[in-house]
Design a protein around this motif. Structure first.
Motif, PDB file in Angstrom:
ATOM      1  N   TRP A   1      31.632 -26.280 -82.172  1.00 47.12           N
ATOM      2  CA  TRP A   1      31.874 -27.034 -83.620  1.00 47.12           C
ATOM      3  C   TRP A   1      31.319 -28.393 -83.577  1.00 47.12           C
ATOM      4  CZ3 TRP A   1      37.682 -25.559 -83.364  1.00 47.12           C
ATOM      5  CH2 TRP A   1      37.787 -24.269 -84.055  1.00 47.12           C
ATOM      6  N   THR A   2      30.392 -28.793 -84.337  1.00 49.34           N
ATOM      7  CA  THR A   2      29.596 -30.149 -84.272  1.00 49.34           C
ATOM      8  C   THR A   2      29.345 -30.681 -85.463  1.00 49.34           C
ATOM      9  OG1 THR A   2      27.854 -31.238 -83.259  1.00 49.34           O
ATOM     10  CG2 THR A   2      27.272 -28.870 -83.891  1.00 49.34           C
ATOM     11  N   SER A   3      28.446 -31.403 -85.705  1.00 47.41           N
ATOM     12  CA  SER A   3      28.201 -32.206 -87.172  1.00 47.41           C
ATOM     13  C   SER A   3      26.923 -31.400 -87.928  1.00 47.41           C
ATOM     14  CB  SER A   3      28.294 -33.552 -86.920  1.00 47.41           C
ATOM     15  OG  SER A   3      26.753 -33.997 -86.127  1.00 47.41           O
ATOM     16  N   MET A   4      26.999 -31.930 -89.013  1.00 51.24           N
ATOM     17  CA  MET A   4      25.465 -31.606 -89.723  1.00 51.24           C
ATOM     18  C   MET A   4      24.458 -32.409 -89.367  1.00 51.24           C
ATOM     19  SD  MET A   4      24.828 -32.804 -93.919  1.00 51.24           S
ATOM     20  CE  MET A   4      26.059 -31.637 -94.446  1.00 51.24           C
ATOM     21  N   LEU A   5      24.641 -33.587 -88.837  1.00 50.18           N
ATOM     22  CA  LEU A   5      23.417 -34.317 -88.139  1.00 50.18           C
ATOM     23  C   LEU A   5      23.071 -33.613 -86.869  1.00 50.18           C
ATOM     24  CD1 LEU A   5      24.869 -37.984 -88.440  1.00 50.18           C
ATOM     25  CD2 LEU A   5      22.384 -37.082 -89.162  1.00 50.18           C
ATOM     26  N   MET A   6      23.787 -32.825 -86.193  1.00 48.31           N
ATOM     27  CA  MET A   6      23.414 -32.353 -85.028  1.00 48.31           C
ATOM     28  C   MET A   6      22.629 -30.959 -85.609  1.00 48.31           C
ATOM     29  SD  MET A   6      23.954 -33.880 -82.385  1.00 48.31           S
ATOM     30  CE  MET A   6      23.938 -32.651 -80.936  1.00 48.31           C
ATOM     31  N   VAL A   7      23.121 -30.135 -86.356  1.00 48.64           N
ATOM     32  CA  VAL A   7      22.566 -28.660 -86.720  1.00 48.64           C
ATOM     33  C   VAL A   7      21.168 -29.169 -87.423  1.00 48.64           C
ATOM     34  CG1 VAL A   7      24.514 -27.335 -86.580  1.00 48.64           C
ATOM     35  CG2 VAL A   7      23.800 -28.422 -88.909  1.00 48.64           C
ATOM     36  N   ASP A   8      21.077 -30.097 -88.417  1.00 51.91           N
ATOM     37  CA  ASP A   8      19.774 -30.749 -88.684  1.00 51.91           C
ATOM     38  C   ASP A   8      18.758 -30.923 -87.595  1.00 51.91           C
ATOM     39  OD1 ASP A   8      20.855 -30.380 -91.344  1.00 51.91           O
ATOM     40  OD2 ASP A   8      21.043 -32.387 -91.989  1.00 51.91           O
ATOM     41  N   SER A   9      19.354 -31.615 -86.759  1.00 50.39           N
ATOM     42  CA  SER A   9      18.364 -31.792 -85.779  1.00 50.39           C
ATOM     43  C   SER A   9      18.013 -30.564 -85.083  1.00 50.39           C
ATOM     44  CB  SER A   9      18.946 -32.659 -84.746  1.00 50.39           C
ATOM     45  OG  SER A   9      19.463 -34.079 -85.321  1.00 50.39           O
ATOM     46  N   HIS A  10      18.945 -29.681 -84.679  1.00 49.44           N
ATOM     47  CA  HIS A  10      18.367 -28.446 -84.107  1.00 49.44           C
ATOM     48  C   HIS A  10      17.232 -27.818 -84.868  1.00 49.44           C
ATOM     49  CE1 HIS A  10      22.579 -27.646 -82.198  1.00 49.44           C
ATOM     50  NE2 HIS A  10      21.981 -28.956 -81.869  1.00 49.44           N
ATOM     51  N   ALA A  11      17.272 -27.877 -86.289  1.00 48.50           N
ATOM     52  CA  ALA A  11      16.286 -27.334 -87.224  1.00 48.50           C
ATOM     53  C   ALA A  11      15.007 -28.286 -86.938  1.00 48.50           C
ATOM     54  CB  ALA A  11      16.623 -27.526 -88.533  1.00 48.50           C
ATOM     55  N   ALA A  12      15.069 -29.819 -86.945  1.00 44.43           N
ATOM     56  CA  ALA A  12      13.852 -30.666 -86.773  1.00 44.43           C
ATOM     57  C   ALA A  12      13.119 -30.363 -85.595  1.00 44.43           C
ATOM     58  CB  ALA A  12      14.561 -32.067 -86.945  1.00 44.43           C
ATOM     59  N   LEU A  13      13.968 -29.930 -84.637  1.00 44.16           N
ATOM     60  CA  LEU A  13      13.416 -29.534 -83.167  1.00 44.16           C
ATOM     61  C   LEU A  13      12.633 -28.428 -82.975  1.00 44.16           C
ATOM     62  CD1 LEU A  13      16.070 -30.842 -80.912  1.00 44.16           C
ATOM     63  CD2 LEU A  13      13.950 -31.997 -81.073  1.00 44.16           C
ATOM     64  N   GLY A  14      12.641 -27.378 -84.077  1.00 47.59           N
ATOM     65  CA  GLY A  14      12.125 -26.150 -84.284  1.00 47.59           C
ATOM     66  C   GLY A  14      12.932 -24.739 -83.698  1.00 47.59           C
ATOM     67  N   PHE A  15      14.337 -25.065 -83.510  1.00 46.52           N
ATOM     68  CA  PHE A  15      14.956 -23.961 -82.960  1.00 46.52           C
ATOM     69  C   PHE A  15      15.279 -23.043 -84.120  1.00 46.52           C
ATOM     70  CE2 PHE A  15      15.752 -26.946 -79.478  1.00 46.52           C
ATOM     71  CZ  PHE A  15      15.899 -25.824 -78.325  1.00 46.52           C
ATOM     72  N   MET A  16      15.157 -23.353 -85.377  1.00 50.05           N
ATOM     73  CA  MET A  16      15.794 -22.736 -86.569  1.00 50.05           C
ATOM     74  C   MET A  16      14.490 -21.776 -87.114  1.00 50.05           C
ATOM     75  SD  MET A  16      19.090 -22.830 -86.577  1.00 50.05           S
ATOM     76  CE  MET A  16      19.779 -23.762 -85.213  1.00 50.05           C
ATOM     77  N   ASP A  17      14.668 -20.390 -87.026  1.00 52.27           N
ATOM     78  CA  ASP A  17      13.347 -19.787 -87.183  1.00 52.27           C
ATOM     79  C   ASP A  17      13.352 -19.408 -88.717  1.00 52.27           C
ATOM     80  OD1 ASP A  17      12.389 -18.856 -84.442  1.00 52.27           O
ATOM     81  OD2 ASP A  17      14.415 -18.304 -84.476  1.00 52.27           O
ATOM     82  N   TYR A  18      14.601 -19.037 -89.615  1.00 51.28           N
ATOM     83  CA  TYR A  18      14.700 -18.859 -90.750  1.00 51.28           C
ATOM     84  C   TYR A  18      15.698 -19.843 -91.448  1.00 51.28           C
ATOM     85  CZ  TYR A  18      11.686 -14.875 -89.791  1.00 51.28           C
ATOM     86  OH  TYR A  18      11.151 -13.871 -89.529  1.00 51.28           O
ATOM     87  N   GLY A  19      15.466 -20.193 -92.728  1.00 52.49           N
ATOM     88  CA  GLY A  19      16.417 -20.858 -93.430  1.00 52.49           C
ATOM     89  C   GLY A  19      16.736 -20.013 -94.609  1.00 52.49           C
ATOM     90  N   LEU A  20      17.865 -19.868 -94.962  1.00 53.50           N
ATOM     91  CA  LEU A  20      18.339 -19.001 -95.749  1.00 53.50           C
ATOM     92  C   LEU A  20      19.087 -19.598 -97.138  1.00 53.50           C
ATOM     93  CD1 LEU A  20      18.539 -15.920 -96.746  1.00 53.50           C
ATOM     94  CD2 LEU A  20      20.243 -15.594 -94.871  1.00 53.50           C
ATOM     95  N   LEU A  21      18.388 -19.475 -98.353  1.00 53.46           N
ATOM     96  CA  LEU A  21      18.797 -20.443 -99.274  1.00 53.46           C
ATOM     97  C   LEU A  21      19.034 -19.717-100.849  1.00 53.46           C
ATOM     98  CD1 LEU A  21      16.090 -22.967 -98.356  1.00 53.46           C
ATOM     99  CD2 LEU A  21      18.567 -23.594 -98.151  1.00 53.46           C
ATOM    100  N   ALA A  22      19.448 -20.482-101.739  1.00 53.37           N
ATOM    101  CA  ALA A  22      19.462 -19.813-103.008  1.00 53.37           C
ATOM    102  C   ALA A  22      18.790 -20.956-104.098  1.00 53.37           C
ATOM    103  CB  ALA A  22      20.990 -19.768-103.597  1.00 53.37           C
ATOM    104  N   ALA A  23      18.093 -20.518-104.980  1.00 56.84           N
ATOM    105  CA  ALA A  23      17.489 -21.437-105.843  1.00 56.84           C
ATOM    106  C   ALA A  23      17.666 -21.082-107.376  1.00 56.84           C
ATOM    107  CB  ALA A  23      15.873 -21.484-105.693  1.00 56.84           C
TER     108      ALA A  23
END
Lengths: 282, 327, 327, 282
Positions: free
Chosen positions: A88-110
């Protein structure tokens, strides 16, 4: 027309879209899912049926939770959706995980998407200063669509949603589509929208022109019917794929374990098809 | 390595120019370094630390672990002209707008509806576009004491155009990179599981950015479900989320997130959770505010008169997944 | 708001140009997203994940909660040409230099002595000047995936001149502000209290920057005093310091910080703690390395032959202040 | 010459410096103390005797600890020095607390200091590339001296330590002393060195010229003797202050509770004075 002997199957477009996306979820990838609602349900459907060990993060900082099914009636802010996370961490941390290239897929609605996969969640109609209808904003969609390697976008197949120009580009697709457009805007290299998924059709993007391409259609519709529901004409895949019919077992799973309250999936258009042929029942 | 770095593009959204040295001077002159009790009532906290025209920021929202009781007290005291950070928020922004407290909103995400639509159309509330992450990131800049931070998103979108971000060139790689100005709110509201009277605060479970919010803000109001003995804090220093010297006021607010949930303690009151949005849709927000805000003296009276002990009991009982929060 | 931001001054210290997109590509192609066991021996961890010429960084030092067993394994395997981050370090940098493993050191702080002096004078080791905070801050930049960060120190000093920092102009306030390049080490060593086989890691007590180090580094080796069941991690998610997908190797290393301490577990072995520095002063580092590194096959054999169960018992017993670490 | 009837008092210069600084510690200020060693001992002496509630942070991320006395023999990395903190966090966090202006005083030690309070902890003699004697580097001194409002620096009164030019400016004082020099270098406004403390003398800085000023001397020395121990001539305060004689009780406290091992305080020069007059005993 359909053989009246065959059993029929009824579902909403949201349910069909959840079924389509759930089949894409892979255990060896990491996913960044926007908020609660249909995208999270699609991921969890995939986790429940096809990739039990799949890892994902949510904006509010839960890392790889392992929620119990049936899911809670109301997922936003419920302890159930963060259950058995590895952290359990923070929005800033998981956003950084994405910035670092760990997140392969983003799943969104538009709300709206254009030819190059740019999408809107800010306002519809009028101008920015005098919008006809204001919406809640990009939320985490901008950072997810910018920083994950590939973005999967859920929406509905409607002329007012597949538009020539978004009323407002809240989050980036391939921008103007030119090579390097995202990089010139300061976004990480080699990222961008990957699939646009609706109940009736699935789209990809051309590797060079970055134009949206119709890749697959559902048995209960046709390429022409799909294109007729779009403001712009997409590229058409040389080999058109076929989307699978939602299985009865899948629909039962959605209604009993994924969205027991029905608050999300029961919304939207109902379709009734011939369970064997997959054709619409008049 | 020593070329110049041009500003390639610049958003036109309004923002307060960052002023790290001005913030430092405020901290030097106004924050108490001593271990003194900061326990106050919600009334006192809001009247002393929330001023008309303040930039107001808070962690999470009225759906989950948000400062519900402080939102209502701000409306009760008819605070005006607030610039609100809508980072991962819910109907709380519309609630504050309905209360007449808001003139500007920095948008990440907010639950939208008639109240918001009307305010935007009649121009009584001005919106500036960011994203949840960009607003949290601006708080990170504010919490580091620097005037800005580079980042890898926002660029290329209309969101960028309506924000205060710039597209500049990284002095090292000479690649284009976005930068956002530090955000140092005037006042922060944080609803926590536990705090001691000095302001040492514990937040349990996943969250948005309570630490950076507390560090970046001039005035910090913590409302806590439970007030713990200071020695308990010192016996488990790694459970502390925010150390005392960032905090100006501590309010004891059981069920402070009502009608929202607090993970590990109680679930949301689904019925009331949706009531404000419904009131907005029916044009009955005045009735809603009368019942839940104006007709009651404070949070405790609201709980006693409008919710009741039995319901509160039920909400506690309904949160069956307490694993990991208090251990 | 849209003038150009000149580089006012620039240090001449050597550094690797930041490459956030190159780092992202490495992460995409090399980090396992699955929950797979990463348990390996110290031998295996170092031979697989430490290469000659790597930039090596670690949290804390051989005096306290440092990766002592991994330092010795790196020397045992005669790794060469390492660029070492000396952030809040102790005699560990001299130890690695004595082992012939080091060609460059980024200096924050390191315990100095004859070994270091000789290496600097004969030019076999090149130093670049930073500070503890500046090196941690460069890791923060690396952990955010951005090429650089602005900061409020280093400027005006000879340290700045011998670093890779620049003095530039903030695009918002137009004031002079320092900037430092992101640091993304090739390999990070982190000694932790607990980890599971997947790499989910818990570090207890105060520290330097284990989180940012793990996030910023291409390869991460965790040595842990204790291997815990993965379900224990999931039952208390807020105690996790580093989630599994950052970690490449997990080594079970009881007394891994020896001769240093691990807070909450055991105290330093004062006698041996000072032995290496003494050996350096007497020109007997070869004898020291022979006894503590080369003559033993691995960490466990070193403990068995050179320390002994009785001594280890005593070190555990001597740490009488365990409050707050394991609860 | 001293009245041989009077009792004498013996202590090291380090012990005297610790006594001087301990008297400056105030409960309504926050302190950032560099590493273990004499500066931390001076702060803890002040906490023990004069300001029990004083808050301080150390580089390795302990916020306002409340250690028990006697202090552990070896403070570096011992759980004793982090005991009963209000928070255990990281170096990055406490550095940020200083960047935000929460840290009123930085407490540091220096190898060399110049007229403007710039100081050296990097090398002595020779050149940067070929130093005669290399030292460990600034550690946290640069960020502490840059970001705390005021800096207190401990050192020894010796010609090779109070120098016209530092061999290397590891951490900033007032730089070249001109108004705004620190601000032009990107450092926070209105910060800088405040006191330089030795056993025999205490120095401040002129508000406008930022030159070091001799403010107080110990009873066992004189202004001339102090200046004779410096490579540059400092400003001399119009009203010269007198440093207090270390009390027997203070020395007992240092030796029994602050540095029981004596590893730190017993190092350095021993002084023996007449306990009444404070004059050196021949």
């Amino acid at each position: 027309m359909t053989d009246s002997e065959n059993p029929t199957l009824s579902f909403t477009d949201t349910e069909a879209t959840i079924c389509h996306i759930s089949k894409m979820i892979q255990e060896d990838k990491l996913y960044f899912v926007q908020m609660a609602g249909a995208p999270l349900m699609a991921l969890l459907m995939g986790k429940r049926l096809y990739a039990p060990g799949v890892g994902y993060v949510v904006e509010e900082g839960a890392v790889c939770p392992d929620p119990e099914f049936p899911l809670p009636r109301m997922m936003l802010g419920s302890s159930g959706v963060h259950f058995r996370a590895v952290q359990w961490t923070s929005m800033l941390m998981v956003d950084s995980h994405a910035a670092l290239g760990f997140m392969d897929y983003g799943l969104l609605a538009a709300l709206q998407v254009d030819r190059f996969g740019n999408f809107n969640s800010t306002f519809i109609g009028g101008t920015y200063d005098k919008p006809e209808r204001r919406f809640g904003g990009p939320g985490g969609a901008n950072e997810i669509a910018s920083q994950c390697w590939r973005t999967i976008i859920m929406t509905k197949l409607q002329k007012r949603k597949f538009v020539e120009r978004c009323d407002f580009v809240s989050s980036p697709g391939y921008l103007d589509g030119t090579p390097g457009a995202r990089e010139r805007a300061g976004l990480p290299a080699d990222t961008g929208p990957w699939r646009i998924v609706t109940a009736e059709a699935m789209f990809g993007f051309d590797d060079t022109t970055h134009e949206m391409r119709l890749d697959a259609v559902a048995p209960w519709t046709t390429v022409d019917e799909v294109v007729a529901q779009m403001e712009f004409r997409p590229l058409i895949a040389d080999e058109m794929g076929a989307l699978q019919i939602p299985g009865e077992d899948e629909l039962r799973m959605i209604r009993s374990e994924i969205d027991p309250s029905g608050l999300t999936v029961s919304k939207g258009e109902w379709v009734t098809i011939d369970a064997v042929t997959g054709k619409k029942v008049a | 390595m020593t070329q110049t770095a041009p500003i390639i593009a610049s958003g036109k959204g309004e923002f307060r120019p960052p002023d790290p040295d001005g913030f430092r001077a405020y901290i030097r002159d106004h924050k108490d370094r001593r271990l003194v009790s900061k326990l106050v009532t919600d009334k006192e906290a809001v009247s002393r630390f929330v001023s008309d025209g303040d930039y107001l920021a808070y962690d999470l929202n009225i759906a989950a672990r948000g400062p519900g009781s402080l939102f209502r007290e701000i409306i009760r005291q008819k605070k005006k002209d607030l610039w609100v950070m809508a980072k991962f928020t819910w109907t709380d922004v519309s609630l504050l707008i309905a209360g007449g407290c808001v003139s500007k909103v920095d948008v990440g995400w907010m639950e939208f509806g008639p109240v918001l639509n009307r305010a935007v159309k009649d121009g009584s509330v001005k919106l500036i576009e960011w994203s949840n992450g960009a607003l949290a990131y601006r708080l990170l800049a504010g919490s580091l004491g620097v005037p800005y931070l580079p980042m890898r998103y926002l660029g290329g979108t209309d969101t960028f155009e309506q924000s205060g971000a710039v597209l500049t060139e990284d002095p090292y790689t000479h690649q284009p990179v976005c930068a956002v100005p530090a955000l140092n709110p005037d006042v922060a509201l944080i609803h926590a599981h536990q705090a001691d009277m000095y302001g040492n605060t514990r937040v349990f479970g996943a969250g948005v950015s309570p630490v950076e919010l507390a560090m970046a803000s001039k005035k910090v109001i913590v409302s806590a479900e439970e007030i713990v003995d200071p020695i308990e804090i010192r016996k488990q220093p790694q459970r502390t989320t925010i150390p005392y010297y960032f905090v100006d006021a501590v309010v004891h607010a059981p069920f402070g997130s009502y009608p929202g949930s607090v993970q590990g303690l109680y679930t949301a009151d689904l019925e009331q959770w949706l009531a404000f949005a419904a009131a907005g849709a029916m044009g009955k927000t005045d009735e809603y505010l009368e019942k839940w805000v104006y007709s009651v003296a404070d949070h405790q009276e609201m709980l006693d008169r409008n919710v009741g002990a039995e319901k509160l009991q039920a909400l506690r009982a309904a949160d069956t997944l307490k694993e990991g929060y208090y251990d």
